[in-house]
Scaffold this active site. Structure first.
Site, PDB file in Angstrom:
ATOM      1  N   ASP A   1     117.853  37.801 -16.024  1.00 16.66           N
ATOM      2  CA  ASP A   1     118.991  37.507 -15.143  1.00 16.66           C
ATOM      3  C   ASP A   1     118.643  37.808 -13.687  1.00 16.66           C
ATOM      4  O   ASP A   1     118.883  36.998 -12.792  1.00 16.66           O
ATOM      5  CB  ASP A   1     120.215  38.361 -15.527  1.00 16.66           C
ATOM      6  CG  ASP A   1     120.931  37.823 -16.763  1.00 16.66           C
ATOM      7  OD1 ASP A   1     120.633  36.692 -17.179  1.00 16.66           O
ATOM      8  OD2 ASP A   1     121.782  38.553 -17.313  1.00 16.66           O
TER       9      ASP A   1
ATOM     10  N   GLU B   1     116.574  40.733 -21.128  1.00 13.89           N
ATOM     11  CA  GLU B   1     117.662  39.864 -20.686  1.00 13.89           C
ATOM     12  C   GLU B   1     118.095  40.198 -19.275  1.00 13.89           C
ATOM     13  O   GLU B   1     118.293  39.332 -18.437  1.00 13.89           O
ATOM     14  CB  GLU B   1     118.857  39.976 -21.639  1.00 13.89           C
ATOM     15  CG  GLU B   1     118.683  39.198 -22.916  1.00 13.89           C
ATOM     16  CD  GLU B   1     118.175  37.796 -22.660  1.00 13.89           C
ATOM     17  OE1 GLU B   1     118.823  37.060 -21.900  1.00 13.89           O
ATOM     18  OE2 GLU B   1     117.125  37.440 -23.192  1.00 13.89           O
TER      19      GLU B   1
ATOM     20  N   HIS C   1     116.805  31.481 -15.617  1.00 11.51           N
ATOM     21  CA  HIS C   1     116.765  32.609 -16.546  1.00 11.51           C
ATOM     22  C   HIS C   1     115.614  32.417 -17.549  1.00 11.51           C
ATOM     23  O   HIS C   1     114.835  33.339 -17.808  1.00 11.51           O
ATOM     24  CB  HIS C   1     118.111  32.715 -17.263  1.00 11.51           C
ATOM     25  CG  HIS C   1     118.157  33.694 -18.387  1.00 11.51           C
ATOM     26  ND1 HIS C   1     118.714  34.953 -18.266  1.00 11.51           N
ATOM     27  CD2 HIS C   1     117.713  33.612 -19.658  1.00 11.51           C
ATOM     28  CE1 HIS C   1     118.604  35.585 -19.417  1.00 11.51           C
ATOM     29  NE2 HIS C   1     117.998  34.795 -20.287  1.00 11.51           N
ATOM     30  N   GLU C   2     115.500  31.219 -18.092  1.00 14.59           N
ATOM     31  CA  GLU C   2     114.442  30.948 -19.071  1.00 14.59           C
ATOM     32  C   GLU C   2     113.054  31.035 -18.429  1.00 14.59           C
ATOM     33  O   GLU C   2     112.126  31.585 -19.020  1.00 14.59           O
ATOM     34  CB  GLU C   2     114.637  29.565 -19.707  1.00 14.59           C
ATOM     35  CG  GLU C   2     115.904  29.443 -20.535  1.00 14.59           C
ATOM     36  CD  GLU C   2     115.991  30.499 -21.623  1.00 14.59           C
ATOM     37  OE1 GLU C   2     114.948  30.868 -22.191  1.00 14.59           O
ATOM     38  OE2 GLU C   2     117.099  30.974 -21.888  1.00 14.59           O
TER      39      GLU C   2
ATOM     40  N   HIS D   1     111.836  34.546 -18.253  1.00 12.01           N
ATOM     41  CA  HIS D   1     111.221  35.061 -19.484  1.00 12.01           C
ATOM     42  C   HIS D   1     109.743  34.713 -19.515  1.00 12.01           C
ATOM     43  O   HIS D   1     108.908  35.523 -19.930  1.00 12.01           O
ATOM     44  CB  HIS D   1     111.886  34.457 -20.726  1.00 12.01           C
ATOM     45  CG  HIS D   1     113.199  35.081 -21.096  1.00 12.01           C
ATOM     46  ND1 HIS D   1     113.373  36.438 -21.216  1.00 12.01           N
ATOM     47  CD2 HIS D   1     114.394  34.523 -21.394  1.00 12.01           C
ATOM     48  CE1 HIS D   1     114.634  36.681 -21.561  1.00 12.01           C
ATOM     49  NE2 HIS D   1     115.271  35.538 -21.674  1.00 12.01           N
TER      50      HIS D   1
HETATM   51 ZN   LIG Z   1     117.257  35.127 -22.312  1.00 10.50          ZN
END
Ligand SMILES: [Zn+2]
Length: 477
Positions: free
Chosen positions: A197, A193, A127-128, A131
């Site tokens: 995901d 977000e 997930h990170e 980003h």
């Molecule tokens: Zn996040």
């Protein structure tokens, strides 16, 4: 140092998008139109050095190595273009992980406590990484170019204010001046977000993990903290709503089953972290023993028990547990390193050394192993050999403050005072203390005055560091 951490984390939460504050965003939130990717990279590194100067870190080579190799492996199947990553492992039992522009990955020790399987752990990191790969920072900037640079600067200023002991004053400044900018960022949060995901799930699956780990972890955390007034940090910044869980669950179910869920290696590292955050080795040992009583086949618990016993001085018991594990898998690196640790504690240095040298044949260029070897050399009063070995290590870890710290120590032992000051300078620069770094180079230059080539090399490095310092000061103005 400890005192500063809450301020910094509060700052991070504040600046991060309220729905997403995992990301310590803002610094170097630089879209290509304002700041080039190269500048973003440099900003990220500068920010990391400031962060390192303020937060307590875990310097356990095995944990560092595990986090780094795991994230690099994930990155291989991610959409990340620039894979120059730097890592910081925070000494905090809170659940948190973040990515910052410039390829900075931060992991709290607490992530290991909360993520029960390797796939759960990997799902947070995927997930990170998403980003980063989707350049959420830069994209945020494009929509609000005029706002972003001040936010970035304010964040740095706030960090420095905190470092100077101003405490919450720095944060208050930011709240006043930048509230509007932060407000503006909210619009991007939920969308970012969701995207993180979605891309993270894809990455998980392509890296061979079971993507169902992501919704499973969300679900468990939601059940656990639904009525909790003080949920873990990561949940404050990553609220797990019913719809988020449903969304990731639906997506995850579309992938074929059969991905990796867990590994013994993860559970071994988890045991190390559990020991770190347990009050005493005795309490940890008790807990591992209880786990073993429930399931005598649980190797991770036996390993945890052994390292807790080593730390608690029950060396014979520790040896028995480790021998049992090594009988099963004689060449396991983690078990062997635990035995090396035990032998060192037991003052059986030549046994430890023999083991390390044998393992080097099996695991060339293994950071934890090489580090254990260097530590042993120092204990055996072989400063010269240790010097050579750490120079080798430095080639693969040129930005690791832990390594530079030891380089300085070893050069000091060898009577290389110029080199000692140079190494201290590198260490201080990596932890954001440029004044100290520059004055260490002054000391080095003074001693090197009769050696022109060396003196001019030191001078050149000093100018580089001065340049970095100026760049940071400029951001802070
Ligand atoms: Zn996040």
């Amino acid at each position: 140092m400890k005192l500063l951490r809450p301020s910094l984390l509060a700052l991070a939460c504040l600046l991060a998008y309220p729905a997403t504050a995992d990301d310590l965003p803002s610094l170097g939130d630089a879209s290509s139109s304002i700041v080039s990717p190269e500048q973003e990279h440099q900003l990220g590194r500068a920010w990391l050095s400031i962060l390192r100067g303020q937060v307590d870190q875990l310097s356990d080579p095995q944990l560092k190595d595990y986090v780094e190799t795991g994230v690099y492996r994930l990155a291989e199947t991610s959409q990340l273009q620039d894979r120059r990553l730097e890592f910081v492992l925070l000494n905090s039992p809170q659940l948190n992980a973040f990515a910052a522009p410039g390829g900075i990955i931060g992991v709290n020790g607490g992530l290991f406590l909360y993520a029960q399987t390797e796939a759960e752990y990997a799902s947070v990191l995927a997930h990170e990484l998403a980003h980063l790969s989707q350049r959420h920072f830069a994209r945020g900037v494009e929509a609000q170019q005029r706002m972003q640079v001040p936010v970035m600067a304010a964040m740095l200023a706030g960090i420095v204010a905190a470092a100077a002991g101003a405490g919450d004053a720095g944060i208050a400044t930011i709240m006043g001046a930048q509230a509007a900018a932060i407000q503006e960022q909210r619009r991007f949060s939920r969308q970012n977000e969701q995207e993180a995901d979605r891309i993270g799930l894809l990455n998980l699956e392509q890296a061979g993990y079971d993507p169902r780990a992501m919704p499973s972890m969300f679900e468990r955390l939601m059940r656990q903290y639904r009525y909790d007034r003080k949920p873990p940090e990561f949940l404050l910044t990553h609220p797990v709503s019913e719809s988020r869980i449903a969304d990731t669950r639906n997506r995850a179910e579309q992938y074929q089953a059969g991905g990796v869920e867990d590994s013994l290696r993860y559970q071994l590292m988890r045991a190390r972290v559990q020991l770190i955050f347990e009050e005493t080795p005795g309490i940890a040992a008790k807990r591992f023993r209880a786990m073993l009583e429930e399931n005598p086949q649980l190797d991770a618990a036996r390993y945890g028990l052994a390292i807790a016993q080593t730390k608690g001085g029950q060396l014979n018991e520790a040896r028995k547990a480790l021998e049992q594990l090594l009988a099963k898998t004689p060449n396991d690196i983690t078990y062997n390193l635990a035995m090396v640790d035990l032998d060192i504690t037991n003052n059986r240095l030549s046994d430890a050394r023999q083991r390390v040298e044998r393992l080097r044949g099996l695991y060339p260029n293994n950071y934890p192993l090489d580090q254990a070897r260097i530590d042993l050399m120092l204990k055996q009063n072989q400063a010269k050999e240790a010097g050579q070995a750490i120079n080798e290590l430095l080639k693969t870890r040129p930005h690791d403050p832990d390594v530079w710290y030891q380089v300085a120590e070893i050069r000091g032992l060898a009577g290389n005072i110029i080199g000692l000051h140079q190494a201290r300078a590198e260490f201080f620069a990596l932890v954001g203390d440029y004044d100290q770094a520059l004055s260490q180079l002054d000391l080095a230059k003074r001693r090197a005055s009769s050696n022109f080539p060396l003196a001019s090399r030191i001078d050149a490095r000093q100018q580089e560091l001065q340049e970095e310092k100026r760049a940071i000061d400029k951001m802070l103005r």
